[in-house]
Scaffold this active site. Structure first.
Site, PDB file in Angstrom:
ATOM      1  N   GLY A  66       6.758   0.831  -9.680  1.00  0.00           N
ATOM      2  CA  GLY A  66       7.010   2.186 -10.185  1.00  0.00           C
ATOM      3  C   GLY A  66       7.602   3.098  -9.131  1.00  0.00           C
TER       4      GLY A  66
ATOM      5  N   GLU B 265      11.222   2.434  -9.217  1.00  0.00           N
ATOM      6  CA  GLU B 265      11.732   2.983 -10.492  1.00  0.00           C
ATOM      7  C   GLU B 265      11.874   4.506 -10.401  1.00  0.00           C
ATOM      8  OE1 GLU B 265      10.116   0.322 -14.041  1.00  0.00           O
ATOM      9  OE2 GLU B 265       8.576   0.694 -12.511  1.00  0.00           O
TER      10      GLU B 265
ATOM     11  N   GLU C 112       6.183  -6.554 -10.243  1.00  0.00           N
ATOM     12  CA  GLU C 112       5.296  -6.519 -11.414  1.00  0.00           C
ATOM     13  C   GLU C 112       5.047  -7.921 -11.994  1.00  0.00           C
ATOM     14  OE1 GLU C 112       7.418  -2.482 -11.384  1.00  0.00           O
ATOM     15  OE2 GLU C 112       7.896  -4.559 -10.907  1.00  0.00           O
TER      16      GLU C 112
HETATM   17  N1  T1G Z   1      -2.381  -0.410  -6.629  1.00  0.00           N
HETATM   18  C1  T1G Z   1      -3.629  -0.266  -6.144  1.00  0.00           C
HETATM   19  N2  T1G Z   1      -4.015  -0.637  -4.872  1.00  0.00           N
HETATM   20  C2  T1G Z   1      -3.061  -1.149  -4.104  1.00  0.00           C
HETATM   21  C3  T1G Z   1      -1.722  -1.339  -4.543  1.00  0.00           C
HETATM   22  C4  T1G Z   1      -1.393  -0.936  -5.876  1.00  0.00           C
HETATM   23  N3  T1G Z   1      -0.157  -1.041  -6.361  1.00  0.00           N
HETATM   24  N4  T1G Z   1      -1.013  -1.904  -3.535  1.00  0.00           N
HETATM   25  C5  T1G Z   1      -1.881  -2.051  -2.507  1.00  0.00           C
HETATM   26  N5  T1G Z   1      -3.101  -1.609  -2.832  1.00  0.00           N
HETATM   27  C6  T1G Z   1      -4.298  -1.573  -1.977  1.00  0.00           C
HETATM   28  C7  T1G Z   1      -4.876  -2.970  -1.727  1.00  0.00           C
HETATM   29  O1  T1G Z   1      -5.765  -3.347  -2.739  1.00  0.00           O
HETATM   30  C8  T1G Z   1      -5.581  -2.760  -0.390  1.00  0.00           C
HETATM   31  O2  T1G Z   1      -6.787  -2.112  -0.662  1.00  0.00           O
HETATM   32  C9  T1G Z   1      -4.668  -1.773   0.325  1.00  0.00           C
HETATM   33  O3  T1G Z   1      -3.898  -1.120  -0.695  1.00  0.00           O
HETATM   34  C10 T1G Z   1      -3.717  -2.414   1.292  1.00  0.00           C
HETATM   35  O4  T1G Z   1      -3.020  -3.447   0.607  1.00  0.00           O
HETATM   36  C11 T1G Z   1       5.134   1.073 -13.743  1.00  0.00           C
HETATM   37  C12 T1G Z   1       3.798  -1.463 -13.775  1.00  0.00           C
HETATM   38  C13 T1G Z   1       2.212  -2.871  -0.689  1.00  0.00           C
HETATM   39  C14 T1G Z   1       3.114  -5.000   0.156  1.00  0.00           C
HETATM   40  O5  T1G Z   1       2.550  -5.073  -7.224  1.00  0.00           O
HETATM   41  O6  T1G Z   1       2.209  -6.041  -2.655  1.00  0.00           O
HETATM   42  O7  T1G Z   1       4.349  -0.488 -10.452  1.00  0.00           O
HETATM   43  O8  T1G Z   1      -8.271  -3.990  -0.322  1.00  0.00           O
HETATM   44  O9  T1G Z   1      -3.956  -5.350   1.951  1.00  0.00           O
HETATM   45  O10 T1G Z   1      -0.688  -6.564   3.245  1.00  0.00           O
HETATM   46  O11 T1G Z   1       6.665  -0.610 -13.382  1.00  0.00           O
HETATM   47  O12 T1G Z   1      -0.308  -4.331  -1.061  1.00  0.00           O
HETATM   48  O13 T1G Z   1      -7.906  -2.372   1.469  1.00  0.00           O
HETATM   49  O14 T1G Z   1      -9.155  -1.695  -0.592  1.00  0.00           O
HETATM   50  O15 T1G Z   1      -2.049  -5.711   0.340  1.00  0.00           O
HETATM   51  O16 T1G Z   1       0.160  -4.318   4.034  1.00  0.00           O
HETATM   52  C15 T1G Z   1       3.611  -2.974  -8.583  1.00  0.00           C
HETATM   53  C16 T1G Z   1       1.238  -4.457  -4.742  1.00  0.00           C
HETATM   54  C17 T1G Z   1       2.487  -2.370  -9.324  1.00  0.00           C
HETATM   55  C18 T1G Z   1       2.590  -4.023  -5.087  1.00  0.00           C
HETATM   56  C19 T1G Z   1       1.124  -3.909   1.257  1.00  0.00           C
HETATM   57  N6  T1G Z   1       3.315  -3.008  -7.161  1.00  0.00           N
HETATM   58  N7  T1G Z   1       0.918  -4.305  -3.336  1.00  0.00           N
HETATM   59  O17 T1G Z   1       0.649  -5.123   1.723  1.00  0.00           O
HETATM   60  O18 T1G Z   1      -1.705  -4.392   2.463  1.00  0.00           O
HETATM   61  S1  T1G Z   1       2.806  -2.416 -11.063  1.00  0.00           S
HETATM   62  C20 T1G Z   1       2.800  -4.084  -6.598  1.00  0.00           C
HETATM   63  C21 T1G Z   1       1.419  -5.155  -2.411  1.00  0.00           C
HETATM   64  C22 T1G Z   1       3.995  -1.193 -11.311  1.00  0.00           C
HETATM   65  C23 T1G Z   1       5.550  -0.053 -12.832  1.00  0.00           C
HETATM   66  C24 T1G Z   1       4.594  -1.135 -12.663  1.00  0.00           C
HETATM   67  C25 T1G Z   1       0.909  -4.980  -1.019  1.00  0.00           C
HETATM   68  C26 T1G Z   1       1.864  -4.165  -0.110  1.00  0.00           C
HETATM   69  P1  T1G Z   1      -8.091  -2.551  -0.001  1.00  0.00           P
HETATM   70  P2  T1G Z   1      -2.713  -4.839   1.320  1.00  0.00           P
HETATM   71  P3  T1G Z   1      -0.383  -5.133   2.971  1.00  0.00           P
END
Ligand code: T1G
Length: 694
Positions: free
Chosen positions: A105, A108, A128
């Site tokens: 997002g 986006e 996603e």
């Molecule tokens: N939502 C909630 N928590 C998140 C998060 C997210 N998107 N991304 C990371 N965290 C938390 C994670 O749980 C951890 O927390 C801390 O941040 C550090 O993360 C509308 C539908 C960004 C590359 O799929 O790939 O957008 O465990 O340990 O190794 O179209 O996190 O410490 O409590 O992974 O440096 C799409 C997901 C969502 C990206 C960083 N986005 N995140 O990696 O740290 S869907 C994703 C990652 C969406 C729209 C749609 C990775 C990172 P805690 P980390 P990192």
């Protein structure tokens, strides 16, 4: 609800309003962030003194996407599409200034802005699909308009990020700002405000597929690469909607997104996203504990496991000493390592220079004296307790006082091995999976005396060599092999009752495993399991008869299956059926057809039951840890979350009842429902309830 002013700071810089997003750790677009950003945008766009707006992230990221933790809960407005609509209806330029990660997002939102600037190290992605979703805020309609169908499909169906250079070259971003990103963005915003036309991505022409079969062809390729996953194909359907007028395409995306969010696969993958991150958290060991530096590693044993482990260190530039009992075995081991690298180079995975650089980091020796300089020593010799104790007694004499002494045993008692030294507090298990240079899982085995610093260092080290560490306690087979053994026992019993090896394997491959137990046994070599069963006094009459018939698997041309010369394709073999029938007759077993559902329950429920015992005994900290072990170590399909998550989907009462009936039918104590499983089933509880996030 956190303080809106804190989560989005609004500051004026001349005629430019800078909105700084500050929702640590990664600026996930939680409801609070969305609401505060909307308020900030509305006030800036309505302010006559404001000529332009800049959106920038504080901390290490622009935006890592929607807050994954909010999915499955009632969605609170404003949603991201509403934020983007506000920007697209604006009469003033809105500039996205990105650094760190601009994902999901977040990307986006940036594509809804009029201009996109980024710092050099920024990564851009639509991940996603990795959580069983598709971009749900217009990414499937705007990204293709910016970068074309090929790259958009690659990014959206694969989920991997691209770097700033590629983003600039593809038209995704307008500028890379090497210096002060904020200042650069403000200057660009002012220039845009002075300009005539505000460029909106939605107004760009949609790319036209090169031919009518383009999307069908893409789906077919995906189906092979993403077996069992639903989201990649849904992503193609959404991107194909770019052939519609923009708002119709958007509506199509939204409809597909709503379906995907409610899907079992996405629920499982979202659960797994957090389970994987929870596995890093060890109660009593602060996550910010600074891992000790490993500048030199050593591996004892240059066999299949030892060679693979040594490659893990050479791959990240850490010098590694490889020890073998004699020169011939040493050179054989080093030769295998070089051939692995050459095979990878043939696949374009590295250059000849890379090979030489890594080989130069691997120093072979037959003397233990060289180990005096190692910060970490990993013993990887074959599974013989007496030999391992002898090696650790030697290490105790030669290794430096604070060295980490690790054993790669896959089931022997780590405490007994540690007791062979005067420093059991420095001894830990590092259980790699074969091939060690490929498989990502490492079970970090904490012994009764292993000190917290060694545990923290081992977890951090595993992450440093790009592995997924899971902390486990000492028991026979730790987490993975202990549950595998429960499954293997049932697979043997199913053959006795009438199922064929290919039927059992098919039930698991249909379920999503890359391979069933019998094909896997043939790949690993059936003599390995046979020796391990002999050592533990386990009788598997059919499996033993197969080995005693000289059928060791692929390496002998036949095992459970037969193999054409030079082929790894398992072919059902009447000779195997004959051996099974003979043993069944000798044991007086009544044979009958066994259907797929029963095979699946008989294989998976005893595993889950063993998982419950493992939790009761504290061998695993959380159910999610068990799921991470099975997904990364044993091919459990991630879109089914893992055995403990799967159990919750089935319902613990149903599993308890099935197990109780199996236990009665086979008079088998091990199949008795574990007390934890009984308790949760009786109280309507779930394993997920034991996974509570801090
Ligand atoms: N939502 C909630 N928590 C998140 C998060 C997210 N998107 N991304 C990371 N965290 C938390 C994670 O749980 C951890 O927390 C801390 O941040 C550090 O993360 C509308 C539908 C960004 C590359 O799929 O790939 O957008 O465990 O340990 O190794 O179209 O996190 O410490 O409590 O992974 O440096 C799409 C997901 C969502 C990206 C960083 N986005 N995140 O990696 O740290 S869907 C994703 C990652 C969406 C729209 C749609 C990775 C990172 P805690 P980390 P990192």
């Amino acid at each position: 609800m956190s303080d809106p002013a804190a989560i989005v700071r609004s500051e004026r810089q001349g005629a430019v309003c800078v909105l700084t997003l500050d929702n640590p750790p990664v600026n996930a677009m939680s409801h609070a962030l969305r609401a505060a950003l909307k308020a900030g945008l509305d006030s800036a766009l309505a302010d006559p003194e404001v000529a332009a707006v800049v959106i920038i992230g504080a901390g290490r990221s622009f935006i890592a996407g929607a807050d994954i933790g909010e999915f499955g809960k009632p969605r609170a407005a404003p949603l991201t599409p509403a934020l983007i609509a506000t920007i697209e209806q604006a009469q003033k330029p809105v500039v996205a200034a990105m650094h760190g990660n601009a994902l999901g997002g977040g990307l986006e939102l940036a594509m809804g802005c009029h201009l996109r600037l980024a710092a050099p190290q920024t990564r851009f992605g639509q991940p996603e699909v990795k959580i069983g979703l598709l971009p749900g805020a217009g990414g499937t309609q705007r990204l293709p308009r910016l970068v074309g169908l090929d790259l958009a499909l690659e990014m959206i169906t694969g989920g991997e990020p691209i770097d700033a250079e590629k983003a600039l070259a593809s038209g995704l971003i307008d500028e890379i700002v090497a210096g002060d990103l904020r200042a650069g963005a403000i200057a660009t915003a002012l220039r845009a405000a002075a300009g005539k036309q505000l460029r909106r991505v939605r107004d760009l022409a949609a790319p036209v597929p090169p031919d009518p079969e383009y999307f069908a062809r893409y789906r077919a390729q995906l189906a092979k690469r993403k077996r069992g996953l639903m989201a990649p194909d849904v992503c193609v359907t959404a991107v194909a909607a770019t052939s519609l007028p923009f708002d119709e395409g958007l509506a199509r995306e939204q409809a597909l997104f709503a379906e995907a969010v409610a899907s079992d696969q996405s629920k499982a993958l979202r659960y797994f996203f957090f389970a994987e991150r929870d596995a890093n958290k060890i109660p009593g060991i602060p996550s910010e504990t600074k891992p000790r530096d490993i500048s030199t590693a050593a591996v004892i044993g240059a066999g299949t496991m030892g060679g693979g482990i040594a490659m893990c260190f050479a791959n990240i530039g850490v010098p590694v000493i490889l020890v073998e009992a004699n020169e011939e075995a040493l050179q054989r081991g080093i030769g295998v390592v070089r051939r692995h690298y050459e095979a990878s180079a043939k696949r374009g995975g590295m250059t000849p220079a890379d090979i030489e650089r890594r080989m130069a980091l691997i120093k072979g020796t037959t003397s233990y004296d060289a180990l005096a300089e190692a910060d970490l020593v990993i013993e990887a010799v074959f599974e013989d307790m007496a030999l391992k104790k002898e090696i650790f007694a030697t290490l105790d004499r030669v290794a430096k006082p604070d060295a980490i002494l690790a054993t790669n045993t896959s089931y022997l008692d780590t405490n007994a091995i540690a007791a062979a030294t005067r420093r059991p507090e420095n001894v830990v298990g590092l259980h790699f999976f074969s091939p060690a240079n490929v498989m990502r899982l490492v079970e970090v085995v904490r012994g009764a005396r292993t000190q917290p610093g060694i545990v923290a260092a081992s977890m951090a080290l595993a992450r440093k060599i790009r592995k997924i560490p899971v902390l486990v306690g000492v028991c026979d087979g730790f987490v993975g092999n202990r549950m595998l053994s429960a499954r293997g026992r049932e697979a043997e019993r199913l053959l006795l009752e009438g199922a064929a090896p290919q039927e059992v394997d098919r039930a698991l491959t249909d379920f999503g495993f890359p391979m069933g137990p019998f094909a896997m046994g043939d790949l690993a070599g059936l003599d390995v399991g046979y020796r391990a069963r002999r050592q533990r006094g386990l009788d598997w009459p059919i499996a033993d008869a197969i080995v005693e018939a000289g059928r060791l698997g692929q390496k002998s041309g036949a095992g459970w299956y037969r193999y054409e010369t030079g082929s790894r394709t398992p072919l059902p073999d009447p000779a195997t059926d004959a051996i099974i029938a003979t043993v069944a007759q000798r044991l007086g077993a009544t044979r009958r057809p066994v259907d797929r559902e029963e095979i699946l329950a008989r294989l998976l429920y005893p595993m889950i039951n063993e998982g419950a015992r493992i939790l009761e005994e504290g061998i695993a900290l959380r159910p999610g840890d068990i799921d991470v072990v099975w997904v990364y170590g044993y091919g459990w399909p991630s879109y089914r979350g893992g055995p403990m998550f799967y159990a919750d989907q089935i319902g613990l009462a149903a599993i308890r009842d099935q197990l109780a009936s199996f236990a009665r039918r086979f008079d088998e104590k091990a199949l008795e429902p574990a007390p934890l499983l009984r308790r949760l089933a009786e109280t309507g509880g779930s394993f997920a309830s034991l996974q509570a996030r801090e």
